[in-house]
Design a protein around this motif. Structure first.
Motif, PDB file in Angstrom:
ATOM      1  N   ASP A 151      -1.964  -5.645 -13.671  1.00  0.00           N
ATOM      2  CA  ASP A 151      -0.760  -5.163 -13.701  1.00  0.00           C
ATOM      3  C   ASP A 151       0.283  -5.985 -12.960  1.00  0.00           C
ATOM      4  O   ASP A 151      -0.179  -6.470 -11.770  1.00  0.00           O
ATOM      5  CB  ASP A 151      -0.665  -3.635 -13.458  1.00  0.00           C
ATOM      6  CG  ASP A 151      -1.215  -2.847 -14.546  1.00  0.00           C
ATOM      7  OD1 ASP A 151      -1.342  -3.279 -15.721  1.00  0.00           O
ATOM      8  OD2 ASP A 151      -1.866  -1.865 -14.179  1.00  0.00           O
TER       9      ASP A 151
ATOM     10  N   ASP B  40       2.874  -4.607 -11.711  1.00  0.00           N
ATOM     11  CA  ASP B  40       3.097  -3.402 -10.261  1.00  0.00           C
ATOM     12  C   ASP B  40       1.854  -2.388 -10.285  1.00  0.00           C
ATOM     13  O   ASP B  40       1.864  -1.734 -11.048  1.00  0.00           O
ATOM     14  CB  ASP B  40       4.395  -2.760 -10.563  1.00  0.00           C
ATOM     15  CG  ASP B  40       5.722  -3.686 -10.526  1.00  0.00           C
ATOM     16  OD1 ASP B  40       5.997  -4.472  -9.529  1.00  0.00           O
ATOM     17  OD2 ASP B  40       6.598  -3.925 -11.375  1.00  0.00           O
ATOM     18  N   PRO B  41       1.004  -2.922  -9.636  1.00  0.00           N
ATOM     19  CA  PRO B  41      -0.291  -1.993  -9.443  1.00  0.00           C
ATOM     20  C   PRO B  41      -0.081  -0.742  -8.830  1.00  0.00           C
ATOM     21  O   PRO B  41       0.955  -0.596  -7.967  1.00  0.00           O
ATOM     22  CB  PRO B  41      -1.336  -3.159  -8.798  1.00  0.00           C
ATOM     23  CG  PRO B  41      -0.531  -3.810  -7.867  1.00  0.00           C
ATOM     24  CD  PRO B  41       1.025  -3.879  -8.670  1.00  0.00           C
ATOM     25  N   ASP B  42      -0.974  -0.033  -9.101  1.00  0.00           N
ATOM     26  CA  ASP B  42      -0.901   1.542  -8.072  1.00  0.00           C
ATOM     27  C   ASP B  42      -1.975   1.600  -7.171  1.00  0.00           C
ATOM     28  O   ASP B  42      -2.164   2.542  -6.619  1.00  0.00           O
ATOM     29  CB  ASP B  42      -1.093   2.847  -9.164  1.00  0.00           C
ATOM     30  CG  ASP B  42      -2.573   2.673  -9.746  1.00  0.00           C
ATOM     31  OD1 ASP B  42      -3.201   1.542  -9.749  1.00  0.00           O
ATOM     32  OD2 ASP B  42      -2.645   3.452 -10.865  1.00  0.00           O
ATOM     33  N   GLN B  43      -2.317   0.269  -6.601  1.00  0.00           N
ATOM     34  CA  GLN B  43      -3.487   0.187  -5.685  1.00  0.00           C
ATOM     35  C   GLN B  43      -3.197  -0.928  -4.548  1.00  0.00           C
ATOM     36  O   GLN B  43      -2.353  -1.898  -5.214  1.00  0.00           O
ATOM     37  CB  GLN B  43      -5.034   0.075  -6.431  1.00  0.00           C
ATOM     38  CG  GLN B  43      -5.413   1.062  -7.029  1.00  0.00           C
ATOM     39  CD  GLN B  43      -6.669   0.618  -7.988  1.00  0.00           C
ATOM     40  OE1 GLN B  43      -6.902  -0.429  -8.341  1.00  0.00           O
ATOM     41  NE2 GLN B  43      -7.715   1.459  -7.654  1.00  0.00           N
ATOM     42  N   ASP B  44      -3.570  -0.755  -3.437  1.00  0.00           N
ATOM     43  CA  ASP B  44      -3.145  -1.867  -2.820  1.00  0.00           C
ATOM     44  C   ASP B  44      -4.616  -2.768  -2.671  1.00  0.00           C
ATOM     45  O   ASP B  44      -5.461  -2.440  -3.438  1.00  0.00           O
ATOM     46  CB  ASP B  44      -3.308  -1.460  -1.142  1.00  0.00           C
ATOM     47  CG  ASP B  44      -4.450  -0.618  -0.657  1.00  0.00           C
ATOM     48  OD1 ASP B  44      -5.507  -0.627  -1.124  1.00  0.00           O
ATOM     49  OD2 ASP B  44      -4.331   0.055   0.538  1.00  0.00           O
TER      50      ASP B  44
ATOM     51  N   ARG C  91      -8.183  -1.948  -4.722  1.00  0.00           N
ATOM     52  CA  ARG C  91      -8.379  -2.777  -5.840  1.00  0.00           C
ATOM     53  C   ARG C  91      -9.804  -3.542  -5.546  1.00  0.00           C
ATOM     54  O   ARG C  91     -10.579  -3.517  -6.555  1.00  0.00           O
ATOM     55  CB  ARG C  91      -7.287  -3.850  -6.052  1.00  0.00           C
ATOM     56  CG  ARG C  91      -7.338  -4.698  -7.400  1.00  0.00           C
ATOM     57  CD  ARG C  91      -6.398  -5.202  -7.799  1.00  0.00           C
ATOM     58  NE  ARG C  91      -6.314  -6.296  -8.792  1.00  0.00           N
ATOM     59  CZ  ARG C  91      -5.181  -7.120  -9.083  1.00  0.00           C
ATOM     60  NH1 ARG C  91      -4.135  -7.231  -8.401  1.00  0.00           N
ATOM     61  NH2 ARG C  91      -5.371  -7.809 -10.384  1.00  0.00           N
TER      62      ARG C  91
END
Length: 218
Positions: free
Chosen positions: A48, A50-54, A58
């Motif tokens: 992605d 803009d991911p939802d994890q750092d 990840r």
């Protein structure tokens, strides 16, 4: 003589490998006879923007490990990067998709600035904590290396150089390249991974010796 490099901007070993090759070239008497060409490779084409994890979350998910494991791995990597002269700041990394960054490198190559683009993207991602998946960041990086802002913006808004990036990745598959960095010297010698400087020096020497032998035998 030609050095082809398949790598991804989001790959820390690609950055370290770049430094090791550069050091080998700096110490090699005939370095000016070599031309470096960058090829695209995405470690995670489905990533992605803009991911939802750092980066730690990840990596932990990718390898089925804990976040603490990922943090330790990055501390070890920070030391290796430091030894190569890289200011590696994993806490600042913003994981993202690198496809458009590869397109920017292809655009930069048309004016002889591919290496500058690669270096600035590596630094932006690993040292400065800039979001290289977003167009505004890529436009700024493009202008920082002397590209025309309007040309970079137009490229990113369209599909220019998409085919070239995919062609690089297809060629990597045909060559059996499954990981990066991967260095090919004169389509004869290959170096896989961020090997020590002396490994790159040996490859340079072999290429140069081959060229000298071919010249004598003509």
């Amino acid at each position: 003589m030609n050095i082809e490099i398949w790598s991804d901007i989001c790959c820390p070993f690609c950055y370290i490998g770049k430094r090791h090759l550069e050091q080998a070239l700096e110490e090699f008497e005939h370095a000016d006879e070599f031309e470096v060409n960058w090829h695209s490779f995405e470690l995670d084409p489905a990533a992605d923007i803009d991911p939802d994890q750092d980066i730690y979350e990840r990596l932990a998910r990718k390898y089925g490990q804990s976040v603490e494991w990922a943090k330790k791995a990055n501390r070890d990597l920070k030391q290796k990067a430091s030894e190569a002269g890289i200011d590696f700041n994993p806490d600042r990394i913003i994981p993202t998709n690198s496809f458009d960054a590869h397109r920017l490198i292809k655009l930069a190559a048309t004016s002889g600035r591919a290496d500058e683009a690669k270096e600035n993207l590596f630094s932006a991602y690993f040292s400065e904590g800039r979001h290289i998946g977003r167009h505004d960041t890529l436009i700024r990086i493009g202008t920082e290396i002397g590209l025309d802002r309007s040309i970079v913006k137009e490229m990113l808004e369209g599909d220019d150089f998409s085919d070239e990036v995919r062609a690089d990745e297809q060629e990597a598959r045909e060559l059996g390249i499954q990981g990066v960095p991967f260095f090919v010297f004169n389509r004869k010698y290959a170096v896989s991974g961020a090997q020590p400087v002396h490994t790159f020096t040996e490859a340079l020497e072999k290429c140069y010796e081959d060229q000298q032998s071919e010249t004598v035998n003509k």
